[in-house]
Design an enzyme around this catalytic site. Structure first.
Site, PDB file in Angstrom:
ATOM      1  N   ASP A 148       0.818  -1.211   0.000  1.00  0.00           N
ATOM      2  CA  ASP A 148       0.000   0.000   0.000  1.00  0.00           C
ATOM      3  C   ASP A 148       0.853   1.262   0.000  1.00  0.00           C
ATOM      4  OD1 ASP A 148      -2.863   1.238   0.721  1.00  0.00           O
ATOM      5  OD2 ASP A 148      -1.363   2.190   2.004  1.00  0.00           O
TER       6      ASP A 148
ATOM      7  N   CYS B  61      -4.932   2.371  -0.478  1.00  0.00           N
ATOM      8  CA  CYS B  61      -4.860   1.754  -1.805  1.00  0.00           C
ATOM      9  C   CYS B  61      -5.219   0.275  -1.759  1.00  0.00           C
ATOM     10  CB  CYS B  61      -3.477   1.958  -2.404  1.00  0.00           C
ATOM     11  SG  CYS B  61      -3.001   3.692  -2.518  1.00  0.00           S
ATOM     12  N   ASP B  62      -4.813  -0.417  -0.701  1.00  0.00           N
ATOM     13  CA  ASP B  62      -5.241  -1.803  -0.519  1.00  0.00           C
ATOM     14  C   ASP B  62      -6.764  -1.883  -0.447  1.00  0.00           C
ATOM     15  OD1 ASP B  62      -3.048  -3.562  -0.483  1.00  0.00           O
ATOM     16  OD2 ASP B  62      -2.481  -2.929   1.513  1.00  0.00           O
ATOM     17  N   THR B  63      -7.360  -0.969   0.310  1.00  0.00           N
ATOM     18  CA  THR B  63      -8.807  -0.999   0.507  1.00  0.00           C
ATOM     19  C   THR B  63      -9.541  -0.673  -0.781  1.00  0.00           C
ATOM     20  OG1 THR B  63      -8.455  -0.328   2.800  1.00  0.00           O
ATOM     21  CG2 THR B  63     -10.679  -0.114   1.935  1.00  0.00           C
TER      22      THR B  63
ATOM     23  N   GLY C  28      -9.425  -3.650  -3.005  1.00  0.00           N
ATOM     24  CA  GLY C  28     -10.384  -4.669  -2.591  1.00  0.00           C
ATOM     25  C   GLY C  28     -11.808  -4.310  -2.948  1.00  0.00           C
TER      26      GLY C  28
END
Length: 419
Positions: free
Chosen positions: A153, A181-183, A186
């Site tokens: 991230d 950014c990970d979220t 997802g």
């Protein structure tokens, strides 16, 4: 089924009957699969038999990390089942191939090329199950000069431009305080998967989804990107102020800070009246929108001085009651204890029943349906907790599973109290 704070709608069932194989680690993929589990999908987390998802060892509790039930794992994996398979072992490969044949969705977030080397890239999986929806999440996508680069991230936050516009002139570039950014990756993956499942309902065909965290982040940046693409104006870090209006941003009250967004003329005029400064309405420096933006420091100073007379909660209630958007700046513990969150039933408490972890609290999705609410059916699973159920349904008896364990294709699950 786990309980929740308060009584709410029945559990959502929109994805009941969909089987998802979750081969992902840490956050982007687990978050995508978690959203599907909350909607009733059967999510089977396929983990390596030694340590499982890396998130099992990440979090604020050392004891939970050692037990492979770290808080980072607990946050994204409620409602899932866990099986352990060694995808590098021939018999493990055969076992996984049988599992693929039963699935509707496969999600992975390895670096591009890893699944091909394991023998389960999209072409191989499609040969087993042509109807499968295969979602590959990576930092930069499956193609392009950066595609082979590893990515976390933090890396994507920096490369996407997010850090360059976070903070103010003195503190930028600054990382957003959670894995943004990970979220976003997802969320984008979950949306893309459900869209592909809708198409499959019509055509019977699966598809391949190439989800780039970098792409997903830039897509979500809105005006910061469009102002440059369309108007040629580069976004700059602006701290806690709104670049498009004034007074709009963070202000200081008697006991803490509050956000106020007096973005419309009528909101500005009402704000001036409520803080006891009606003369600011006709002051030439502040009389109209562009003048206020040009004199932002001056109008902010006037409003701040008036706000110091009362606590933030009083201003929040008074301003909102009169149509001026306002909200205190809360800490994470403060917002989780807020009556609004309790009223929405956002936090769900699930029984685990293990020493040191009797229950766990998780966060549901940020939406409800008219007659139902996203809901985790079970607590986050121990590593390999569902081997017997899932593999038994594939025709592997207990003796066969023991043989697999002995050969290293699968190993016994980790118990919470083994640490």
């Amino acid at each position: 089924m786990g309980g929740s704070q308060g009584t709410g709608p029945k559990p959502a069932q929109q994805l009941t009957g969909i089987r998802v194989l979750d081969l992902t680690n840490v956050l982007s993929g687990p978050y995508a699969a978690y959203q599907m589990a909350l909607l009733g999908a059967e999510v089977i987390k396929v983990e390596n038999p030694r340590e499982g998802d890396l998130a099992r060892k990440l979090g604020a509790s050392t004891a939970l990390n050692q037990a492979l039930m770290g808080t980072s794992f607990l946050a994204q994996n409620a409602g899932k089942k866990s099986v352990t398979i060694d995808l590098k072992h021939p018999e493990g490969k055969a076992l996984f191939a049988d599992l693929v044949a039963t699935a509707d969705v496969l999600i992975e977030n390895f670096r591009p090329g890893v699944m091909d080397r394991l023998g389960f890239g999209y072409a191989a999986v499609r040969a087993i199950n042509p109807a499968i929806v295969y979602c590959a999440i990576s930092g930069f996508g499956q193609a392009g000069p950066l595609s082979a680069n590893p990515a976390y991230d933090q890396i994507v936050q920096g490369m996407s431009g997010v850090m360059s516009i976070t903070g103010d002139a003195q503190s930028a570039p600054l990382r957003v305080g959670y894995p943004l950014c990970d979220t976003l990756g997802g969320m984008g993956a979950a949306f893309a998967i459900v869209s592909a499942l809708l198409v499959r309902m019509k055509t019977g065909e699966g598809t391949f989804i190439d989800l780039s965290m970098l792409d997903a982040t830039i897509s979500a940046m809105g005006w910061a990107v469009s102002n440059y693409l369309i108007a040629g104006v580069e976004a700059k870090p602006f701290g806690n102020q709104n670049t498009t209006a004034a007074p709009s941003g963070a202000f200081t009250c008697a006991d803490g800070q509050i956000n106020i967004a007096a973005n419309k003329q009528e909101q500005f005029e009402k704000l001036c009246e409520l803080v006891g400064r009606p003369e600011l309405i006709t002051d030439p420096r502040f009389a109209e929108r562009e003048a206020r933006k040009a004199n932002r420091a001056a109008i902010n100073a006037e409003i701040n001085a008036a706000l110091l007379a009362r606590p933030a909660i009083e201003w929040e209630e008074l301003l909102n009651a009169n149509g001026v958007p306002a909200g205190r700046i809360l800490s994470v513990p403060e917002v989780l204890a807020h009556p609004q969150i309790r009223a929405r039933g956002l936090i769900q408490e699930l029984p685990v029943g293990q020493p040191g972890l009797e229950t766990v609290k998780v966060v549901r999705a940020g939406f409800c349906f008219g007659d139902s609410q996203p809901d985790a059916r079970t607590a986050p699973p121990l590593l390999g907790a569902d081997n017997a159920e899932i593999f038994g349904a594939l025709g592997r008896d207990a003796a066969g599973l023991e043989t697999l364990r002995a050969k290293g294709a699968d190993r016994k699950s980790t118990r919470l109290n083994s640490s």
